[in-house]
Motif scaffolding. Sequence first.
Motif, short mmCIF file in Angstrom:
data_model
loop_
_atom_site.label_atom_id
_atom_site.label_comp_id
_atom_site.label_asym_id
_atom_site.label_seq_id
_atom_site.Cartn_x
_atom_site.Cartn_y
_atom_site.Cartn_z
N GLN A 22 -9.08 3.80 -11.41
CA GLN A 22 -9.42 5.18 -11.11
C GLN A 22 -8.21 5.89 -10.53
O GLN A 22 -7.24 5.26 -10.10
CB GLN A 22 -10.57 5.22 -10.10
N ALA A 23 -8.29 7.21 -10.50
CA ALA A 23 -7.18 7.99 -9.94
C ALA A 23 -6.93 7.59 -8.49
O ALA A 23 -5.78 7.49 -8.05
CB ALA A 23 -7.51 9.48 -10.04
N LEU A 24 -8.01 7.31 -7.76
CA LEU A 24 -7.88 6.92 -6.36
C LEU A 24 -7.03 5.67 -6.20
O LEU A 24 -6.27 5.54 -5.23
CB LEU A 24 -9.27 6.68 -5.76
N SER A 25 -7.13 4.75 -7.16
CA SER A 25 -6.41 3.48 -7.06
C SER A 25 -4.90 3.68 -7.02
O SER A 25 -4.19 2.91 -6.37
CB SER A 25 -6.78 2.57 -8.24
N PHE A 26 -4.41 4.71 -7.70
CA PHE A 26 -2.97 4.96 -7.70
C PHE A 26 -2.50 5.47 -6.33
O PHE A 26 -1.34 5.29 -5.96
CB PHE A 26 -2.61 5.98 -8.78
N PHE A 27 -3.42 6.09 -5.59
CA PHE A 27 -3.07 6.58 -4.27
C PHE A 27 -3.17 5.48 -3.22
O PHE A 27 -2.34 5.42 -2.30
CB PHE A 27 -3.98 7.76 -3.88
N THR A 28 -4.18 4.62 -3.34
CA THR A 28 -4.36 3.55 -2.35
C THR A 28 -3.50 2.33 -2.66
O THR A 28 -3.33 1.45 -1.81
CB THR A 28 -5.84 3.10 -2.31
N HIS A 29 -2.93 2.27 -3.88
CA HIS A 29 -2.08 1.13 -4.26
C HIS A 29 -0.76 1.60 -4.86
O HIS A 29 -0.23 0.97 -5.76
CB HIS A 29 -2.80 0.24 -5.28
N GLY A 30 -0.22 2.70 -4.37
CA GLY A 30 1.03 3.18 -4.93
C GLY A 30 1.63 4.33 -4.11
O GLY A 30 2.74 4.22 -3.60
N VAL A 31 0.87 5.41 -4.01
CA VAL A 31 1.36 6.57 -3.26
C VAL A 31 1.61 6.20 -1.80
O VAL A 31 2.58 6.65 -1.18
CB VAL A 31 0.37 7.74 -3.36
N ASN A 32 0.73 5.34 -1.25
CA ASN A 32 0.93 4.92 0.15
C ASN A 32 2.25 4.16 0.32
O ASN A 32 2.92 4.28 1.35
CB ASN A 32 -0.24 4.06 0.63
N PHE A 33 2.63 3.38 -0.69
CA PHE A 33 3.92 2.68 -0.64
C PHE A 33 5.08 3.67 -0.75
O PHE A 33 6.09 3.53 -0.04
CB PHE A 33 3.99 1.64 -1.76
N VAL A 34 4.94 4.67 -1.60
CA VAL A 34 5.98 5.69 -1.74
C VAL A 34 6.18 6.42 -0.42
O VAL A 34 7.31 6.73 -0.02
CB VAL A 34 5.62 6.69 -2.86
N ILE A 35 5.07 6.69 0.28
CA ILE A 35 5.16 7.34 1.59
C ILE A 35 5.92 6.47 2.58
O ILE A 35 6.74 6.95 3.36
CB ILE A 35 3.75 7.68 2.11
N MET A 36 5.69 5.16 2.55
CA MET A 36 6.41 4.25 3.44
C MET A 36 7.90 4.19 3.07
O MET A 36 8.76 4.10 3.96
CB MET A 36 5.81 2.85 3.39
N LEU A 37 8.20 4.24 1.78
CA LEU A 37 9.60 4.26 1.36
C LEU A 37 10.29 5.52 1.88
O LEU A 37 11.42 5.46 2.39
CB LEU A 37 9.70 4.22 -0.17
#
Length: 265
Positions: A177-192
């Motif tokens: 789902q679209a949410l999965s890209f935020f909970t398993h990707g965008v959050n990592f980009v924010i940490m980077l």
Amino acid sequence: RTQAIQGTPTSVIAAAQFWFVEGMGGCCEKFRAEFRKQRLDYDDFNQGEWISVFGESSVSCLTPVVYQFLQLSEALAIVGILLWSAYVENKEYNCGLKWFIFLTHWSLTLQVVYLWLSLFTTWRANAMKKDQAQKQAKMPWYAQLTWVLQDILLPLTFFVFILYFGLVLPAKGGKPQALSFFTHGVNFVIMLLDMFLSRQPYYLLHGFYVAFLLATYATFTYVYHKLEGTSCTGNPYIYKAVDWTNAKSTSIAAFIGITVSVPVV
């Protein structure tokens, strides 16, 4: 004896050899320094240096106000992702408190705590720099906790990203789902982005702390299984890829994941 390459002065070759040996020696020494036991603690900035380390961005053109605005944006973005996740999981699967059994949501919760604490630490450090608050030479607990959480979350969010798209999703099947890209990707980009903007160093030995957290989570999944806990959809496991019904294969996978994958990450 060094033989000169035809047409190349011996002094040039000698100089090249010297810089190569010195360069390799310097790299090896820096690598060994990463694993000294002193790296395990967080006492590097106890002479007042922490105020600059936590109060300023590594990007020199960013003023403290702009830096704090970016930190606030990161914190609000993660809060939005967390609330979106909690809403969808409860609406579609009626998770309730079971929302907290997933590693993804452990990382999101820690990330919310970290980003707001980081913003507070930066604000506090700048207040001390401007003499608007009493200066502390020794790094306070909230700055130490900020550093610890950053060291945990940078590899953890990447680990969650890799696990989901490399292991959980293939085992689960279907399209994310679209949410999965935020909970398993965008959050990592924010940490980077956060790591890029901040001045806190990351020592390799600090990877021990994320390994400890993952071992704690693996233990939690085992205890949860023994207590006959179920997932939001009623399955006898939290993740299909971490099914303690097959204890031997799951324990081997967990051991390899913590002792091999974490150091690589």
